[in-house]
Scaffold this motif. Structure first.
Motif, mmCIF file in Angstrom:
data_model
loop_
_atom_site.group_PDB
_atom_site.id
_atom_site.type_symbol
_atom_site.label_atom_id
_atom_site.label_comp_id
_atom_site.label_asym_id
_atom_site.label_seq_id
_atom_site.Cartn_x
_atom_site.Cartn_y
_atom_site.Cartn_z
ATOM 1 N N LYS A 188 0.840 -1.194 0.000
ATOM 2 C CA LYS A 188 0.000 0.000 0.000
ATOM 3 C C LYS A 188 0.879 1.250 0.000
ATOM 4 O O LYS A 188 1.701 1.429 0.885
ATOM 5 N N PRO A 189 0.744 2.125 -1.014
ATOM 6 C CA PRO A 189 1.573 3.335 -1.040
ATOM 7 C C PRO A 189 1.227 4.258 0.126
ATOM 8 O O PRO A 189 0.068 4.340 0.542
ATOM 9 N N GLU A 190 2.232 4.914 0.653
ATOM 10 C CA GLU A 190 2.026 5.849 1.760
ATOM 11 C C GLU A 190 1.941 7.266 1.198
ATOM 12 O O GLU A 190 2.890 7.747 0.585
ATOM 13 N N PRO A 191 0.808 7.947 1.368
ATOM 14 C CA PRO A 191 0.682 9.300 0.817
ATOM 15 C C PRO A 191 1.518 10.301 1.607
ATOM 16 O O PRO A 191 1.679 10.185 2.821
ATOM 17 N N LEU A 192 2.061 11.267 0.903
ATOM 18 C CA LEU A 192 2.833 12.337 1.538
ATOM 19 C C LEU A 192 2.527 13.630 0.795
ATOM 20 O O LEU A 192 2.882 13.789 -0.373
ATOM 21 N N ARG A 193 1.836 14.542 1.470
ATOM 22 C CA ARG A 193 1.470 15.825 0.867
ATOM 23 C C ARG A 193 2.436 16.896 1.353
ATOM 24 O O ARG A 193 2.518 17.175 2.551
ATOM 25 N N VAL A 194 3.164 17.502 0.411
ATOM 26 C CA VAL A 194 4.183 18.500 0.720
ATOM 27 C C VAL A 194 3.735 19.855 0.185
ATOM 28 O O VAL A 194 3.356 19.970 -0.985
ATOM 29 N N VAL A 195 3.762 20.867 1.030
ATOM 30 C CA VAL A 195 3.469 22.238 0.611
ATOM 31 C C VAL A 195 4.771 23.026 0.651
ATOM 32 O O VAL A 195 5.460 23.070 1.662
ATOM 33 N N SER A 196 5.114 23.666 -0.475
ATOM 34 C CA SER A 196 6.392 24.377 -0.591
ATOM 35 C C SER A 196 6.170 25.767 -1.162
ATOM 36 O O SER A 196 5.196 26.013 -1.887
ATOM 37 N N THR A 197 7.094 26.667 -0.864
ATOM 38 C CA THR A 197 7.093 27.955 -1.544
ATOM 39 C C THR A 197 7.441 27.734 -3.017
ATOM 40 O O THR A 197 8.152 26.780 -3.360
ATOM 41 N N PRO A 198 6.959 28.592 -3.918
ATOM 42 C CA PRO A 198 7.192 28.368 -5.355
ATOM 43 C C PRO A 198 8.666 28.321 -5.741
ATOM 44 O O PRO A 198 9.088 27.442 -6.498
ATOM 45 N N THR A 199 9.470 29.259 -5.231
ATOM 46 C CA THR A 199 10.876 29.319 -5.638
ATOM 47 C C THR A 199 11.638 28.097 -5.161
ATOM 48 O O THR A 199 12.418 27.507 -5.912
ATOM 49 N N PHE A 200 11.437 27.690 -3.919
ATOM 50 C CA PHE A 200 12.135 26.517 -3.409
ATOM 51 C C PHE A 200 11.729 25.275 -4.189
ATOM 52 O O PHE A 200 12.574 24.431 -4.512
ATOM 53 N N ALA A 201 10.451 25.163 -4.512
ATOM 54 C CA ALA A 201 9.989 24.002 -5.272
ATOM 55 C C ALA A 201 10.653 23.952 -6.641
ATOM 56 O O ALA A 201 11.109 22.901 -7.090
ATOM 57 N N LEU A 228 10.748 35.435 -4.799
ATOM 58 C CA LEU A 228 12.196 35.351 -4.971
ATOM 59 C C LEU A 228 12.567 34.777 -6.331
ATOM 60 O O LEU A 228 13.555 35.191 -6.944
ATOM 61 N N GLY A 229 11.789 33.823 -6.805
ATOM 62 C CA GLY A 229 12.065 33.228 -8.104
ATOM 63 C C GLY A 229 11.899 34.216 -9.240
ATOM 64 O O GLY A 229 12.680 34.227 -10.197
ATOM 65 N N MET A 230 10.858 35.062 -9.175
ATOM 66 C CA MET A 230 10.666 36.075 -10.210
ATOM 67 C C MET A 230 11.825 37.069 -10.220
ATOM 68 O O MET A 230 12.259 37.521 -11.280
ATOM 69 N N MET A 231 12.336 37.405 -9.031
ATOM 70 C CA MET A 231 13.471 38.320 -8.969
ATOM 71 C C MET A 231 14.704 37.682 -9.607
ATOM 72 O O MET A 231 15.452 38.346 -10.341
ATOM 73 N N LEU A 232 14.938 36.395 -9.357
ATOM 74 C CA LEU A 232 16.055 35.703 -9.992
ATOM 75 C C LEU A 232 15.886 35.646 -11.505
ATOM 76 O O LEU A 232 16.845 35.823 -12.255
ATOM 77 N N ASP A 233 14.653 35.379 -11.956
ATOM 78 C CA ASP A 233 14.383 35.357 -13.398
ATOM 79 C C ASP A 233 14.685 36.714 -14.031
ATOM 80 O O ASP A 233 15.239 36.792 -15.125
ATOM 81 N N ALA A 234 14.301 37.780 -13.337
ATOM 82 C CA ALA A 234 14.555 39.121 -13.856
ATOM 83 C C ALA A 234 16.050 39.398 -13.942
ATOM 84 O O ALA A 234 16.531 39.998 -14.908
ATOM 85 N N ALA A 273 20.139 41.441 -8.358
ATOM 86 C CA ALA A 273 19.248 40.832 -7.379
ATOM 87 C C ALA A 273 20.036 40.314 -6.185
ATOM 88 O O ALA A 273 21.226 40.005 -6.303
ATOM 89 N N LEU A 274 19.367 40.214 -5.067
ATOM 90 C CA LEU A 274 19.922 39.529 -3.907
ATOM 91 C C LEU A 274 19.432 38.083 -3.921
ATOM 92 O O LEU A 274 18.257 37.816 -4.188
ATOM 93 N N THR A 275 20.332 37.163 -3.633
ATOM 94 C CA THR A 275 19.937 35.765 -3.631
ATOM 95 C C THR A 275 20.827 34.996 -2.681
ATOM 96 O O THR A 275 21.621 35.574 -1.936
ATOM 97 N N ARG A 276 20.697 33.702 -2.716
ATOM 98 C CA ARG A 276 21.483 32.811 -1.868
ATOM 99 C C ARG A 276 21.848 31.579 -2.673
ATOM 100 O O ARG A 276 21.179 31.225 -3.645
ATOM 101 N N ARG A 277 22.933 30.959 -2.281
ATOM 102 C CA ARG A 277 23.504 29.858 -3.059
ATOM 103 C C ARG A 277 22.495 28.725 -3.310
ATOM 104 O O ARG A 277 22.393 28.206 -4.421
#
Length: 312
Positions: free
Chosen positions: A98-111, A228-234, A242-246
């Motif tokens: 039986k598969p074990e469900p796992l629901r993950v909610v993430s910010t768009p940029t991290f995802a 943050l992702g839109m800023m990186l895209d720009a 832009a300011l960002t992180r590794r």
């Protein structure tokens, strides 16, 4: 004295329980109706009948939609256990994993920048986990309900949640090579006076400007990007600095699509955290996912030899 007969026990209709579980899991009556092939109105009526039978409100209803009440969350755990037992009792299910469900909610940029590129490693190592990934909007504080794991960007102080730090990234400035060549060179902090500083409320400029010795106010002109992702895209599109992180920009830095501007780092006021409900014991798919993601973030945060450049 004999006990009550089966007719004296008021069991909720299975259709009502299925409607409740689907609506709670999927986050809306509409999505539940699509899964169960009935109308959203029918889902609502079944859940209302279930609430009347139980004499409790399972959902909190508002103009913005519905969310589980505390009683609803407790009942959901009981319902899932009962449905699992019924499912396992079916002859055609016996012997099947039986598969074990796992629901993950993430910010768009991290995802987009971290989770998805590395995800095949997790799914290959854990084929028994049925993964569902949903997106939150941190700036508007919008977050899908009923997750098993949340990836949040902030202070790490979230009441009722167990938090595990995923990043300790310093923040630095980047731009596209073409932007540097057209508007640079940026040898000193003061050289940024003629540059377009891209703005995002999730990553303010003030701490970096202070570290650079610049008594400048927070930039007040230019496009306001709430992600943050839109800023990186720009920045990658050559629209400014832009300011960002590794951890977020690793791929584009390694490929040379973004380059550092000066060699100034400041501690990130916010970091990424993996969060789970404090009331739920760790284990199973949640624990496997947590350990895997912690390793991924450590890998993404590493600088390859020679890429920490200060010659811009």
């Amino acid at each position: 004295m004999r006990g009550p007969s089966p007719k004296d026990v008021r069991l909720p209709p299975l259709a009502a329980i299925q409607a409740f579980e689907a609506a709670a899991r999927l986050g809306s009556f509409e999505r539940a109706s699509e899964e169960l092939f009935v109308t959203a109105s029918a889902i609502g009526k079944r859940i209302a009948a279930l609430e009347a039978l139980l004499d409790v409100s399972l959902f909190i209803r508002s103009s913005r939609g519905t969310t589980l009440s505390s009683a609803g969350r407790e009942y959901l755990e009981q319902v899932r256990t009962a449905l699992d037992l019924l499912s396992d009792a079916s002859l055609h299910k016996r012997g099947e994993p039986k598969p074990e469900p796992l629901r993950v909610v993430s910010t768009p940029t991290f995802a987009r920048q971290v989770l998805i590129p590395y995800l095949p490693g997790f799914t290959a190592a854990h084929p028994d986990v049925e993964l569902e990934i949903m997106l939150s909007i941190p700036y508007l504080d919008i977050m899908p309900p009923n997750a098993d794991v949340w990836i949040r960007f902030g202070s790490g102080k979230y009441p009722g949640l167990r938090t595990q730090p995923l990043t300790e990234d310093p923040v630095f400035a980047v731009c596209a090579p073409g932007y540097r060549d057209a508007h640079g060179p940026f040898r000193r902090p003061a050289d940024l006076a003629q540059a377009q500083l891209l703005r995002c409320p999730m990553e303010p400029w003030r701490p970096w400007l202070d570290a650079a010795g610049l008594d400048w106010p927070e930039p007040s002109r230019g496009v306001w990007l709430v992600d943050l992702g839109m800023m990186l895209d720009a920045a990658r599109a050559g629209q400014g600095i832009a300011l960002t992180r590794r951890t977020l920009a690793a791929e584009w830095l390694d490929e040379g699509k973004l380059v550092r501007v000066l060699d100034i780092d400041v501690p990130g006021e916010s970091q990424y955290y993996l969060c789970t409900e404090a009331s739920r014991p760790p284990g199973g798919a949640r624990q496997a996912f947590s350990l895997w993601l912690e390793t991924v973030c450590k890998q993404a945060s590493q600088w390859p030899c020679g890429l920490r450049a200060s010659h811009e």
